[in-house]
Design a protein around this motif. Structure first.
Motif, PDB file in Angstrom:
ATOM      1  N   ARG A   1      77.453  42.454 -28.935  1.00 24.23           N
ATOM      2  CA  ARG A   1      76.552  41.618 -29.274  1.00 24.23           C
ATOM      3  C   ARG A   1      76.074  40.629 -28.584  1.00 24.23           C
ATOM      4  NH1 ARG A   1      80.537  41.362 -33.651  1.00 24.23           N
ATOM      5  NH2 ARG A   1      79.819  42.902 -35.516  1.00 24.23           N
ATOM      6  N   CYS A   2      74.784  39.797 -28.414  1.00 18.31           N
ATOM      7  CA  CYS A   2      74.720  38.789 -26.920  1.00 18.31           C
ATOM      8  C   CYS A   2      74.431  37.203 -28.182  1.00 18.31           C
ATOM      9  CB  CYS A   2      73.613  39.230 -25.769  1.00 18.31           C
ATOM     10  SG  CYS A   2      71.984  38.290 -26.810  1.00 18.31           S
ATOM     11  N   ILE A   3      74.185  36.162 -27.585  1.00 18.68           N
ATOM     12  CA  ILE A   3      74.321  34.880 -27.785  1.00 18.68           C
ATOM     13  C   ILE A   3      72.949  34.922 -28.997  1.00 18.68           C
ATOM     14  CG2 ILE A   3      73.449  34.167 -25.860  1.00 18.68           C
ATOM     15  CD1 ILE A   3      75.904  32.307 -27.705  1.00 18.68           C
ATOM     16  N   ILE A   4      72.088  35.520 -28.531  1.00 18.83           N
ATOM     17  CA  ILE A   4      71.193  35.864 -29.050  1.00 18.83           C
ATOM     18  C   ILE A   4      71.706  35.948 -30.898  1.00 18.83           C
ATOM     19  CG2 ILE A   4      68.983  36.083 -29.838  1.00 18.83           C
ATOM     20  CD1 ILE A   4      68.393  36.007 -26.424  1.00 18.83           C
ATOM     21  N   THR A   5      72.246  37.355 -30.989  1.00 19.76           N
ATOM     22  CA  THR A   5      72.589  37.474 -32.025  1.00 19.76           C
ATOM     23  C   THR A   5      73.520  37.273 -32.935  1.00 19.76           C
ATOM     24  OG1 THR A   5      73.392  39.851 -30.515  1.00 19.76           O
ATOM     25  CG2 THR A   5      74.027  39.847 -33.268  1.00 19.76           C
ATOM     26  N   TRP A   6      74.112  36.161 -32.432  1.00 16.83           N
ATOM     27  CA  TRP A   6      75.563  35.239 -32.808  1.00 16.83           C
ATOM     28  C   TRP A   6      74.113  33.976 -33.554  1.00 16.83           C
ATOM     29  CZ3 TRP A   6      80.433  36.103 -34.666  1.00 16.83           C
ATOM     30  CH2 TRP A   6      81.034  36.789 -33.427  1.00 16.83           C
ATOM     31  N   THR A   7      73.804  33.325 -32.498  1.00 17.06           N
ATOM     32  CA  THR A   7      72.758  32.780 -33.079  1.00 17.06           C
ATOM     33  C   THR A   7      71.632  32.794 -34.313  1.00 17.06           C
ATOM     34  OG1 THR A   7      72.625  31.647 -30.198  1.00 17.06           O
ATOM     35  CG2 THR A   7      70.912  30.878 -32.171  1.00 17.06           C
ATOM     36  N   THR A   8      71.251  34.510 -33.814  1.00 17.10           N
ATOM     37  CA  THR A   8      70.327  34.472 -35.400  1.00 17.10           C
ATOM     38  C   THR A   8      70.964  34.805 -36.826  1.00 17.10           C
ATOM     39  OG1 THR A   8      68.518  36.073 -33.449  1.00 17.10           O
ATOM     40  CG2 THR A   8      68.958  36.098 -35.649  1.00 17.10           C
ATOM     41  N   MET A   9      71.977  35.948 -36.506  1.00 17.82           N
ATOM     42  CA  MET A   9      73.356  35.247 -37.489  1.00 17.82           C
ATOM     43  C   MET A   9      73.388  34.596 -39.085  1.00 17.82           C
ATOM     44  SD  MET A   9      73.686  37.753 -39.698  1.00 17.82           S
ATOM     45  CE  MET A   9      73.800  36.847 -40.871  1.00 17.82           C
ATOM     46  N   VAL A  10      73.885  33.044 -37.362  1.00 19.74           N
ATOM     47  CA  VAL A  10      74.870  32.290 -37.795  1.00 19.74           C
ATOM     48  C   VAL A  10      72.789  31.222 -38.031  1.00 19.74           C
ATOM     49  CG1 VAL A  10      74.834  29.390 -37.061  1.00 19.74           C
ATOM     50  CG2 VAL A  10      76.162  31.685 -36.286  1.00 19.74           C
ATOM     51  N   SER A  11      71.573  31.036 -37.926  1.00 20.41           N
ATOM     52  CA  SER A  11      71.027  30.415 -38.246  1.00 20.41           C
ATOM     53  C   SER A  11      70.718  31.620 -39.699  1.00 20.41           C
ATOM     54  CB  SER A  11      69.900  30.230 -37.043  1.00 20.41           C
ATOM     55  OG  SER A  11      68.634  30.056 -37.789  1.00 20.41           O
ATOM     56  N   GLY A  12      70.718  32.434 -39.660  1.00 20.65           N
ATOM     57  CA  GLY A  12      70.367  33.458 -41.248  1.00 20.65           C
ATOM     58  C   GLY A  12      70.871  32.765 -42.100  1.00 20.65           C
ATOM     59  N   PHE A  13      72.186  32.383 -41.754  1.00 22.26           N
ATOM     60  CA  PHE A  13      72.967  32.036 -42.621  1.00 22.26           C
ATOM     61  C   PHE A  13      73.190  30.803 -43.481  1.00 22.26           C
ATOM     62  CE2 PHE A  13      76.715  35.029 -42.018  1.00 22.26           C
ATOM     63  CZ  PHE A  13      76.526  35.384 -42.893  1.00 22.26           C
TER      64      PHE A  13
END
Length: 525
Positions: free
Chosen positions: A301-313
């Motif tokens: 995972r990269c920072i974009i992966t975490w950001t996308t999931m956080v934003s999705g929640f």
């Protein structure tokens, strides 16, 4: 090899020098250079050309490469080409042209190096001049010119070169598709695409991404379906990422699920960009469970992966989960950037989590040393305002190191409406009008809020101002998927071919709702 006393030859050093590709390997390469000189290979044109390429690729300046070139006892056409290419790579255009003029013998590689370098640098006037001087041209020459003109947005010049080209290749056709699409001329892009004698996956990707880039998402899906039916080219990761973006924008979960199944069925590698695109699509289509499944399935995972999931929640109302995931990321050692803090603060705003929002904002500034952007401030003002802490929101706005923009003031204005705070209305309205006097969205907001507080004269004056300046608020757009087609609608839309049936059904629904409402009122009375 050295320990076993095995003698090196010229091939040994050319292979070694090819191992080095970045400035981090510069010192190792210099050690090899020393070995070359000690073992007497300094006079080998073959080895010296490799040294020239090494210094061109790994050194931040051209000096080392030029010294090797100057000290060469013998040079061949590859030496000259390498030096010209090195000059072009480092942006030394005049030096490259000067070397071209001095060159005793030129081949097509020489000319192409110059034309390609000038095209990449955007100097198309000089590139065209050199192109015209070429005694012989190949597809690289023509494609460099086409790509260069496309890169600077001069599609007409690219088109002229394209039609002059004696034998067009798939690269040429694809470059023209990208050029037209980037310029917004999708009709010409489609025309070129349909006339291509042979297409490869890059051609299909260019057409699909062209539609996505121009927000013609349903057309992108249509081209993708044709690609599958055609069967000559299989979709690659680039294709799927573009199509997932189209699905995300359209909210087409059915198409998105099919692509996910296609990835699993064909056992495609779930790369970071593809995984990110899948998470984004599922989250934007409201399927958080599938987004989580993809997230947990990803090996990297990269920072974009975490950001996308956080934003999705956050956008799906799972605000606590968004904050917990962010905290988990920090514990695992991934350093957050300014973008993920916007996503986390948005989650706090959606969930009304004031204390968590304050904690995250302080963490961003104090622990990670990130200077807040206007978006971070906007999230905090929105968070405080929605929670009814309007005075604290105003004080926060006054302490900002950036000048509040109209979005900040509009956020405060909206919060005034939510909590019925008429006292702030006038001062905040003045701030918005000072910064965005001609923005129809803000004028509509101010007019509606003035009316809601009974300030009819103010509301009327804003409406009159909008009419006099002939301003209209940009209408919202909604979409719905029926079968394999996605239909888009604006407010009071009259473009749809089935508009009569749609409005008839809408009138019927409105009638039924009104009847139910009247019935409920009678019962309550």
């Amino acid at each position: 090899m050295k320990a076993l006393m095995v003698e090196a030859n010229s091939f040994t050093f050319t292979f070694l020098l090819k191992c080095f590709e970045s400035s981090e390997a510069l010192e190792d390469g210099r050690v090899i250079h020393g070995e070359i000189l000690k073992l007497g290979f300094g006079s080998s044109v073959f080895v010296q050309n490799s040294l020239l390429g090494f210094y061109s690729d790994c050194s931040e300046n051209i000096g080392s490469a030029y010294r090797v070139f100057e000290e060469m006892p013998e040079r061949d056409v590859i030496s000259w080409n390498s030096m010209i290419s090195a000059y072009m790579t480092h942006g030394e255009i005049q030096s490259a042209i000067g070397l071209l003029d001095k060159m005793p013998e030129r081949n097509i590689v020489t000319w192409n190096s110059v034309v390609c370098g000038l095209s990449k640098a955007g100097n198309m006037e000089l590139a065209h001049s050199v192109f015209e001087q070429m005694p012989l041209r190949n597809e690289v020459s023509w494609n460099s010119m086409i790509s260069g003109y496309v890169r600077i947005g001069d599609v007409k010049a690219a088109q002229s070169i394209f039609y002059q080209m004696p034998e067009k290749t798939v690269v040429s056709w694809t470059a023209m598709i990208s050029g037209y699409a980037t310029n917004g001329d999708l009709k010409s892009a489609e025309n070129i695409f349909n006339h291509m004698p042979v297409k490869n996956v890059v051609s299909w990707n260019a057409m699909i991404s062209g539609f996505v880039h121009n927000r013609e998402f349903d057309q992108a899906l249509c081209v993708f379906h044709h690609m599958l039916i055609n069967g000559e080219c299989r979709p690659d990761q680039t294709t799927l990422i573009s199509i997932l973006s189209a699905c995300a924008h359209l909210g087409s979960l059915e198409h998105g699920k099919w692509i996910n199944s296609y990835i699993k069925k064909n056992k495609l590698h779930l790369s970071i960009p593809l995984g990110n695109a899948l998470i984004d699509m599922f989250a934007k289509c409201g399927d958080v469970e599938n987004a989580k499944e993809v997230f947990h399935h990803m090996s990297k995972r990269c920072i974009i992966t975490w950001t996308t999931m956080v934003s999705g929640f956050a956008v799906n109302g799972k605000c606590r989960e968004a904050i917990n995931l962010f905290d988990k990321m920090c514990l695992e050692g991934t350093k957050p950037d300014d973008v993920i803090f916007i996503a986390v603060l948005s989650a706090c705003t959606h969930g009304g989590l004031v204390e968590e929002g304050k904690r995250v904002f302080d963490q961003m500034v104090q622990e990670f040393g990130i200077k807040p952007r206007i978006e971070h401030y906007g999230c905090m003002v929105d968070l405080l305002g929605r929670a009814g802490k309007l005075e604290e929101a105003v004080r926060f706005t006054e302490r900002m190191h950036l000048k509040p923009n109209a979005v900040i003031w509009a956020t405060l204005l909206f919060c005034c409406q939510i909590h019925g705070n008429e006292d702030l209305l006038k001062s905040v309205t003045e701030k918005i009008m000072d910064q965005e006097p001609s923005n129809p969205s803000y004028l509509t907001l101010v007019s509606n809020l003035s009316a809601s507080f009974g300030r009819w004269e103010d509301a009327l004056s804003f409406r009159v101002a909008m009419r006099q300046q002939r301003m209209e608020k940009v209408p919202g757009c909604s979409s719905i998927q029926v079968g394999h087609r996605v239909h888009e609608f604006l407010a009071k839309d009259t473009r749809h071919v089935q508009r009569k049936e749609i409005y008839r059904a809408l009138d019927c629904l409105n009638g039924q709702l009104k009847a139910e409402c009247d019935c409920a009122i009678r019962i309550s009375q």
